[in-house]
Design a protein around this motif. Structure first.
Motif, PDB file in Angstrom:
ATOM      1  N   LYS A  59      15.514  10.820 -70.707  1.00 43.00           N
ATOM      2  CA  LYS A  59      14.600   9.688 -70.494  1.00 43.00           C
ATOM      3  C   LYS A  59      15.435   8.408 -70.606  1.00 43.00           C
ATOM      4  CE  LYS A  59      10.783  12.333 -72.441  1.00 43.00           C
ATOM      5  NZ  LYS A  59       9.594  12.377 -73.307  1.00 43.00           N
ATOM      6  N   ASP A  79      15.658  11.805 -75.550  1.00 42.33           N
ATOM      7  CA  ASP A  79      14.437  11.019 -75.334  1.00 42.33           C
ATOM      8  C   ASP A  79      14.690   9.581 -75.797  1.00 42.33           C
ATOM      9  OD1 ASP A  79      11.861   9.847 -75.674  1.00 42.33           O
ATOM     10  OD2 ASP A  79      10.933  11.806 -75.840  1.00 42.33           O
ATOM     11  N   LEU A 108      17.236  17.930 -74.102  1.00 36.72           N
ATOM     12  CA  LEU A 108      16.944  16.608 -73.565  1.00 36.72           C
ATOM     13  C   LEU A 108      17.311  15.517 -74.551  1.00 36.72           C
ATOM     14  CD1 LEU A 108      13.453  15.063 -73.675  1.00 36.72           C
ATOM     15  CD2 LEU A 108      13.854  17.069 -75.032  1.00 36.72           C
ATOM     16  N   PHE A 122       8.620  22.499 -72.265  1.00 38.96           N
ATOM     17  CA  PHE A 122       9.621  23.541 -72.045  1.00 38.96           C
ATOM     18  C   PHE A 122       8.966  24.918 -72.003  1.00 38.96           C
ATOM     19  CE2 PHE A 122      12.270  20.064 -73.688  1.00 38.96           C
ATOM     20  CZ  PHE A 122      13.194  20.012 -72.655  1.00 38.96           C
ATOM     21  N   THR A 152       6.754  10.167 -69.973  1.00 33.26           N
ATOM     22  CA  THR A 152       6.536  11.563 -69.559  1.00 33.26           C
ATOM     23  C   THR A 152       6.895  12.497 -70.705  1.00 33.26           C
ATOM     24  OG1 THR A 152       7.017  11.101 -67.235  1.00 33.26           O
ATOM     25  CG2 THR A 152       7.370  13.358 -67.959  1.00 33.26           C
ATOM     26  N   TRP A 153       6.066  13.518 -70.930  1.00 36.02           N
ATOM     27  CA  TRP A 153       6.398  14.554 -71.913  1.00 36.02           C
ATOM     28  C   TRP A 153       6.878  15.785 -71.163  1.00 36.02           C
ATOM     29  CZ3 TRP A 153       7.270  14.091 -76.908  1.00 36.02           C
ATOM     30  CH2 TRP A 153       7.447  15.247 -77.672  1.00 36.02           C
ATOM     31  N   ILE A 154       8.040  16.285 -71.535  1.00 37.34           N
ATOM     32  CA  ILE A 154       8.581  17.485 -70.901  1.00 37.34           C
ATOM     33  C   ILE A 154       8.081  18.700 -71.686  1.00 37.34           C
ATOM     34  CG2 ILE A 154      10.691  18.713 -70.274  1.00 37.34           C
ATOM     35  CD1 ILE A 154      12.101  15.947 -70.258  1.00 37.34           C
TER      36      ILE A 154
END
Ligand SMILES: O=P(O)(O)OC[C@H]1O[C@H](OP(=O)(O)OP(=O)(O)O)[C@H](O)[C@@H]1O
Ligand code: HPA
Ligand SMILES: [Mg+2]
Length: 165
Positions: free
Chosen positions: A125, A102, A100, A147, A143-145
């Motif tokens: 993001k 961020d 990702l 994994f 938002t926190w992804i």
């Protein structure tokens, strides 16, 4: 470090599907990539899937550690650079892969090494979107992804009792 309010948990199955979708998008570009450079550690997992889908067998890593201690919050340390032959001609024909983007800081650091490479992430993001070329799913900045390799199989609070995911 305080975590964002919203949670976006990703299962292995979902990550595999989303990375396959990223592979489809990359194959639609009609560009032949001569190598993948994955940004460790998060980029290792999508790189394995994309390598299989697009039949790219030359894989290199760029090893970057983000310092999360109080004084040096967000500072990065380059542990291992990219092979010099892949950096020739600004990294043209190289596919850079990460899980990702961020803030976009990591992608920008690698872009400085290979400005002509193609940058791909599975998730993005908003602050990171301008720093990469191709991604699949955008989530909001707050938002926190989560994994799958960071998670276990545990009880979830009902939403009515304050569940976050
Ligand atoms: O766009 P940014 O704000 O730079 O954040 C994105 C980076 O953060 C995470 O890596 P992290 O440094 O946490 O380490 P890891 O991949 O080794 O888990 C993620 O895998 C990206 O590489
Ligand atoms: O949302 C995130 N999830 C996991 N790792 C991360 N590193 C930066 N942002 C994130
Ligand atoms: Mg990473």
């Amino acid at each position: 470090m305080s975590l964002p309010d919203k949670a976006f948990p990703v299962s292995w199955d979902q990550f595999h599907r989303d990375t396959r979708a990223l592979s489809w998008r990359l194959s639609g570009l009609g560009q032949e990539f001569k190598a993948i450079v994955c940004i460790t550690r998060g980029g290792l997992v999508p790189a394995a899937i994309i390598s299989r889908e697009l039949n790219i067998r030359m894989i290199d890593t760029v090893c970057i550690a983000t310092r999360h201690d109080y004084v040096n919050q967000g500072d990065t340390v380059l542990l291992k650079g990219i092979s010099p032959e892949l950096m020739e001609n600004g990294g043209e024909g190289v596919l850079v892969v990460d899980d990702l983007t961020d803030t976009g800081k990591t992608a920008l650091e690698v872009r400085a090494m290979m400005p002509k490479a193609h940058f791909a992430c599975v998730y993005a993001k908003p602050s990171g979107v301008p720093t990469i070329d191709t991604f699949v799913t955008e989530v909001s900045q707050d938002t926190w992804i989560y994994f799958p390799w960071d998670m276990g199989f545990t009880y979830q609070e009902p939403i009515a009792k304050g569940h976050r995911g």
